[in-house]
Structure formats: C-alpha cells, structure tokens
Motif scaffolding. Sequence first.
Motif, short mmCIF file in Angstrom:
data_model
loop_
_atom_site.label_atom_id
_atom_site.label_comp_id
_atom_site.label_asym_id
_atom_site.label_seq_id
_atom_site.Cartn_x
_atom_site.Cartn_y
_atom_site.Cartn_z
N GLU A 199 -2.69 -5.55 -4.56
CA GLU A 199 -2.32 -5.24 -3.18
C GLU A 199 -2.68 -6.39 -2.25
O GLU A 199 -1.88 -6.84 -1.45
CB GLU A 199 -3.02 -3.95 -2.70
N ARG A 200 -3.94 -6.86 -2.40
CA ARG A 200 -4.37 -7.94 -1.52
C ARG A 200 -3.53 -9.20 -1.78
O ARG A 200 -3.18 -9.94 -0.87
CB ARG A 200 -5.86 -8.23 -1.74
N THR A 201 -3.19 -9.43 -3.05
CA THR A 201 -2.37 -10.59 -3.38
C THR A 201 -1.01 -10.52 -2.68
O THR A 201 -0.54 -11.50 -2.11
CB THR A 201 -2.16 -10.69 -4.90
N GLY A 252 -8.67 -7.74 -13.46
CA GLY A 252 -9.61 -7.83 -12.36
C GLY A 252 -9.05 -8.37 -11.07
O GLY A 252 -9.78 -8.59 -10.12
N LEU A 253 -7.74 -8.62 -11.02
CA LEU A 253 -7.14 -9.07 -9.77
C LEU A 253 -6.85 -7.87 -8.88
O LEU A 253 -6.78 -6.74 -9.36
CB LEU A 253 -5.84 -9.83 -10.04
N ASN A 254 -6.67 -8.14 -7.59
CA ASN A 254 -6.31 -7.07 -6.66
C ASN A 254 -4.86 -7.27 -6.23
O ASN A 254 -4.59 -8.05 -5.32
CB ASN A 254 -7.26 -7.10 -5.46
N THR A 256 2.11 -6.51 -12.95
CA THR A 256 1.14 -6.05 -11.96
C THR A 256 -0.03 -5.32 -12.61
O THR A 256 -1.19 -5.58 -12.28
CB THR A 256 1.83 -5.10 -10.96
N TYR A 266 0.80 -1.23 0.00
CA TYR A 266 0.00 0.00 0.00
C TYR A 266 0.83 1.28 0.00
O TYR A 266 0.35 2.33 -0.40
CB TYR A 266 -0.97 0.00 1.18
N ARG A 326 -3.98 -6.23 -12.69
CA ARG A 326 -5.03 -5.34 -12.21
C ARG A 326 -6.12 -5.20 -13.28
O ARG A 326 -7.32 -5.28 -12.98
CB ARG A 326 -4.46 -3.97 -11.87
#
Lengths: 314, 326
Positions: free
Chosen positions: B218-220, B214-216, B207, B127, B211
Amino acid sequence: MKTSGLLRHETVLGVLIVSALIVLAALSDRFFTTENLLNQGRLMSEVGLVALAMTFVIVTGGIDLSVGSILGLTAILLGVLWHNIGLPLPLAMVLALVSGTLAGLGNGLIITRFGVPPLIATLATLALYRGLAEGISQARSVRGYPEWFFFFGQGEIVGVPFQLWMLALATAVCAVVLAMTPFGRATYAIGANEVAARYSGIRVDATKLWIYAGAGFLSALAAVIFVSRVTTTRSDMGTGLELDVITGVVLGGTSIFGGRGTIIGTALGLILIQALKNGLALSGVKGDGTIVVIGIVLIIAILVSAVFDRSRGG
Amino acid sequence: LSTAIATFSGERSRLRRFLAAYGQELVVLFSIIVLFVVVGAVNPRFLSNTNINSIFAGNAYIAVAAIGMSMVIISGHIDVSVGSLIGVIATIAGTLAVNGYPVWIAWLVPVLFAIAVNSAVGALVAYTRIPSIVVTLGMLSILKGGLISATAGAWITDMPGDFMIAQRRILGIPSPVYFMVVLTIVAALFMRYTDLGRAIYAVGGNTEAARAAGLNPERTVVSVFALHGFFAGIAGLLFATQLQVIQSTVPPNLELTVITASVIGGVSILGGTGTVIGSTLAAILFAAIGSALIFLNVSAYWLRAVLGLMILATVLADMARRQRAK
C-alpha cells in the motif's frame, strides 16, 4: 445471496435517481416537462447503445476503450463511402455497420488469439481506429445528407424520438440475453473465473469474440444515429465516449473485475448521469461543472459498492 | 580450454541477459537512429538544428511525464488522468506567474499540487482497492471539468520572462532537454538501486509475494503515485512555458501519448517489468515520427494510425516473447 446483493445496488441507484429528479424538478420548472425528458432521452441514446455492449464486456472482466474511436471511424466511413465514393446512402450505412462490427471483431481477435489484456489491446485500437478516421477523412467533414436520413437522429414515432425506441428495444434484448440465456450465463462465468469457465466446457473465446464484435456493431449504430442527429460527419466524433460509457456501466453496479452486473443497473446508471447533466445545466451550472459532479459521483458510487462488498465478506 | 569456454559462454550469457533486459529499449533506440538516417537522407532539412531542437525540446515534457507513468505501470497500475493534470498544472503555474507571485512560487506550488492530487489517487487505489483505471477516470472528469469551469477556457498570456523555464538555453541547448535527460538518468538509477525502486518492481510483479517478503504494497503504491505527481508537475511546467500562451485546456489525448510511450518503451502493461529509459526513448521516437511524416510529405493526419499500429505491434511482440519464455 448474489441476486439480493445486486438488487441492493440497483435499489440504491433507484433511490438516488428519484431524489435527484425531485431536487432537480424543484430547482428548475423546465426540467420535469415531457419535451425536456424526451429530448434528454434522445441525447443519451448514443452513449446508451454503447453502454449496453460495454456491460457485457465488463462483466467478462474485460474493457473496451476503443468504442469512441470505432464510432468516429464508422461515421467517417459512412460519409466517405456515400459522398466521396458515391455509393447509395443505405448501402453506405450497411457497410458502416459491417466495418464497425469488424473493428470490434478485430479487438476480440487480438484479445483472444494473442492473450493481450483488453485494456492494452483496445488502447492500441483506440489510437489505430481514430488514426484511420483522421487519415481517411484528412479532417474534412461531410455534409449535405438527404432529408430522409435525418429521421434516425431527429425523427419521432408516436411522439417519441426514433433512437429512444432503438435504445429501448436494444436494452430489452440485451437484458434478456444477459439474464436468461446460456450466452448470458457464459458471460458471467467468464468474468467470475475464466479458467473455471474454460474447464466447464464454456466456449470462452467464441463468447468474447461475439461480445467485442457486438460492441463494435452498437458503436457503429450509435455513429449512424449521431451523424443523423448532428447532420455532419467529423473524424473527432465520439472522442471520450468510452469514459461516459464506462462511468455509466460502473455506476450501474457492474463490477470492473467482472462477474457481476446487470443491464437494468446500466440503464439506471445512464439515466442518473443524464438527469444530473441536464438538471445541473438547467439550474445554471455550466456544462463543465457537471463533468466534475459525474467524476465525483463515479468515485463515490464505486467506493460505496466496494464497502458493501467487503461487509458481505466478498 | 574449459575455462576459456566457460568465460566465453559466460560472456555470451551476459550478453543474452543484457539483450533480454534491454531488448525493447535497444529496438526503440535502433528505430530512432534508422529513422533519422533514412529521413535525413530523403530530406536533409529534417536534420537541421531547428527541427532537431523542436523534436527534442518540444516533446521533452511528454518524456518527463512518461517517466512517472512508467513507474505507475511497473507497479501494476495505470493513470488515465495525467493529461488533465498537466493541463491544470500549467494553468495554475501561469495564473500565479501573471498575478505577480515570485517565480519560485509559480514553479513550486503547481508541482506540490500535482504531488498532493496523485498521492490522494494513490491512497484511494491502495487502501480501497478500487482499480486505478476507475479512480483515475473519475479524476480525469474532476480535473478536466474543474479546469474548464474555473477558467472558461481563457488563455493566459504576457507571462514574465524569468518564469519561462522551458525557453532558457544552456550552452545552446534548450533546458527541457536537460530536464528530460537528467530526470531519466536519476529515475533509472532510483528504480535500480533504491529500496523503493526495487519495491515498485516487486509489487508490480506479484503484490502478495511482495507482502510476504516484508514489503508494504500500500505504502509503495502511494509513493509511486506521489512520484508520478512530481514528474507530471515538472512536465506541466515545461508544457506551460514552452509557448508564449497557456490555453487553459487539457491537451487532447496527452494521457494516451504518455501511456503509449511507456508501453512502447518496454514497460509491460501487466506490471513488474520495464525501464524509464525505454519510455524516454519511445517519447523521442514518436516526436521524430510525427516530424518525419511532415518532412516526407505524408499528411500528419496519419500520425495517430501509425502510433496505433506501433503499439499493437509492440504489444503483440511482447506477448509472443512471454509465450516463448514460458
């Protein structure tokens, strides 16, 4: 705009140092004495010399994890060439400096010729150079250096430790080269955008080779001073040096992504770390507690400068 | 005939794909076999039960830690603090055990601690966009300094017998070997067949593309570091209980050995490719080389130089392969 942003970081550091000095001087009356301050300067010289070179490396967007191992390897070579092979000590010193430079050049060649990312190239040579130091020395130390040799690590010129003069001289040279010469501008250009730098006719590979070789040379110089200061040669010398050095450079405002940073910032970063280490030790914090503080200071410093970056839209 | 040719070339391309996907793993596996055969021929004592046991069981914790490290590197990050973390975990576990806490608490708390620490690291990395090498460099200082100031380097001894998980044997095989094998298989299946596993490859590969898909990211990244914490936790427990004493210090250069195992096992430092099977094989290879040097009467002080050369050779080969692929 760019300069003002850089100056802001250095101003923050300056304020931090002054307040740290005031607090530390209040905590212990032994802190703000000429003797203690000069002695602290002596202790930070080895890290300082390497940090100057590391500033160039990081400004190009690279990193050199092998500096501690180069220090260890050249220290061992110095001892072995003189003690075991029987070369005159001055010649052994020169050869140690040459091999340090070659070790750095080796890093540069792996990085430029084969396109290996600096992090992984120097991770490999970190192991390789330290391994050579251990293998060559078989973990035996060398002692018994002649008296004149101790001048480099323990001597003084007009009351100021010899290595502090060296550090001051090297800092001045590096500051001028990075800020005011075409070489310095090439260094920034490579870090800002390597491809663009290449297309603008900057000799990217040659510049990098010089920089990594310079890091090797200064690590070897630090090794000579280190051996002279502690009067013995051991293969584990300089272990973990890269962490201290990188912390100082990054704390000094050099962006780990390259393209930004100054020698003055690095100098301030180093002074802050050394003041914290010494001041906390004098106020009764044990040596290892200070490592914790440095780790926290590093993360907070980066966090703050990252926030500044974003607020400028960078 | 044309179908026969098609099948044949299909077989061949499948083989080629298999080799392309697992080339590095096969090279490491082959090296292990050659090493055991050659050194065993020169000095048969190398193949004695005791030595084989010490190679596999004594270094299983490195392989387990390398599983998590591989995941982190595949996601495009790195962790230089894992050695310190393992030192801290071992000390926490040992301290709980000698102070009379139930064994399951002495096992569980340090693992949860490792997951918490690394989740925090992952959150900072994901983050704030501070590079993982800087965050983990800071974490290394904090953990190492904290450990030494808290314990003053005092050794922990007289740990209760049922706490010593690494010294148990099942069917004559030491338990660390089971941990290593089972965790490697589970992690390999996880990386290949779960959404999170595939997201780790995607984020490490590109990265922004991940994104856009549709992947996240940061959460990954936080999840990757949390998983890495779990494996470091288990590695810490194995490390803590394999000897009768915990030295309450950071094992020197452990992070380097773990990173090296991942890289030699075929995890590209550029992120996006590699498998956890490779890193486990590489950890075994190192342990075997270290042991082989002793049995060949080569001074063990050369071990690190050999490792350095191996990393260098692997990385250069990796770069050459990439350039050919372009």
